[in-house]
Design a protein around this motif. Structure first.
Motif, PDB file in Angstrom:
ATOM      1  N   THR A 102       0.782  -1.156   0.070  1.00 57.70           N
ATOM      2  CA  THR A 102       0.047   0.135   0.083  1.00 57.70           C
ATOM      3  C   THR A 102       0.851   1.284  -0.001  1.00 57.70           C
ATOM      4  O   THR A 102       1.805   1.539   0.971  1.00 57.70           O
TER       5      THR A 102
ATOM      6  N   GLU B 270      -5.797  -2.341  -6.042  1.00 55.77           N
ATOM      7  CA  GLU B 270      -6.630  -1.839  -5.283  1.00 55.77           C
ATOM      8  C   GLU B 270      -6.656  -0.375  -4.840  1.00 55.77           C
ATOM      9  O   GLU B 270      -5.548   0.020  -4.513  1.00 55.77           O
TER      10      GLU B 270
ATOM     11  N   LEU C 133      -7.743   2.661  -2.587  1.00 62.29           N
ATOM     12  CA  LEU C 133      -8.279   2.640  -1.400  1.00 62.29           C
ATOM     13  C   LEU C 133      -8.687   4.309  -1.213  1.00 62.29           C
ATOM     14  O   LEU C 133      -9.663   4.593  -0.519  1.00 62.29           O
ATOM     15  N   HIS C 134      -8.074   5.204  -1.889  1.00 65.21           N
ATOM     16  CA  HIS C 134      -8.601   6.394  -1.873  1.00 65.21           C
ATOM     17  C   HIS C 134      -7.953   7.253  -3.233  1.00 65.21           C
ATOM     18  O   HIS C 134      -7.115   6.868  -3.671  1.00 65.21           O
TER      19      HIS C 134
END
Length: 231
Positions: free
Chosen positions: A24, A91, A93-94
């Motif tokens: 991430t 992915e 996330l924001h």
């Protein structure tokens, strides 16, 4: 500025290759076109980046990539070299965009700003045959105080401080790392100039091949006259 927090892997290909495995990270896309990849550690320095001029396109994943969980691919290509940054996003996330407007730039201490002006006017203080390219040379991570050419025509980035400490050396090191990736500037050497340079800062600078210069403010002011001013 666009801010994206995503699980992603990153590959850099060009004069060097680098790979960041899936994790991430914070992805910054700035108005000047630069793309920076940050982690939650490592303080201010990005893990990888592409400085302008460059272009970024967002692509759908190929079949094999989709099978591995990739939902989007960012491909960032430098306009003047073969360097390419590829981000495989698994992915998001924001994802947000913010208009920051025009930044007024760093407001320097009065003495520090005057030192920059005087040294630019009398760049020969750093060596015979030196010439000024410009003050406040902008990079993707901030302005270099002075960009000059030495007697051999080699680019030199000059960072000026009133008190020369380790933070100033680190700042100049970041500028040099970025500027030496620009084929139009490289090779770029560094000069760390201050009225007083701490021993630890001098040791670190010299270990990194950065020349240290102690500036005599009064002497610079003494050779300052209206007829020879460049600005």
């Amino acid at each position: 500025m666009r801010l994206v927090i995503a699980r992603c892997s990153v590959d850099y290909d060009g004069r060097l290759t680098a790979h960041l495995p899936l994790a991430t990270r914070l992805l910054l896309v700035k108005a000047d076109g630069s793309v920076l990849v940050h982690s939650d550690g490592g303080s201010y320095k990005p893990l990888n980046w592409m400085s302008p001029p460059c272009t970024m396109v967002e692509l759908a994943p190929e079949d094999g990539q989709a099978d591995e969980g990739v939902v989007a691919v960012w491909r960032v290509q430098h306009a003047k070299s073969e360097d390419r940054l590829t981000v495989h996003i698994h992915e998001v996330l924001h994802d947000s965009a913010h208009e920051l407007g025009v930044d007024p730039g760093l407001v320097k201490d009065g003495v520090e700003a005057h030192l920059q002006k005087l040294l630019a006017e009398h760049i020969h203080t750093l060596g015979h045959g030196w010439s000024l390219v410009r003050r406040e040379y902008m990079t993707a991570i901030g302005p270099v105080d002075i960009l000059a050419k030495d007697h051999a025509g080699t680019s030199v980035a000059v960072e000026i401080k009133r008190r020369g400490e380790i933070d100033g050396v680190e700042q100049l090191t970041r500028y040099l790392e970025l500027m030496n990736r620009d084929p139009l500037l490289a090779p770029v050497s560094g000069v760390f100039a201050a009225q007083v340079i701490k021993p630890q800062a001098r040791t670190l600078a010299e270990d990194r091949g950065i020349r240290c210069v102690v500036l005599d403010y009064d002497a610079l002011r003494g050779i300052d006259d209206a007829e020879s001013r460049l600005f």
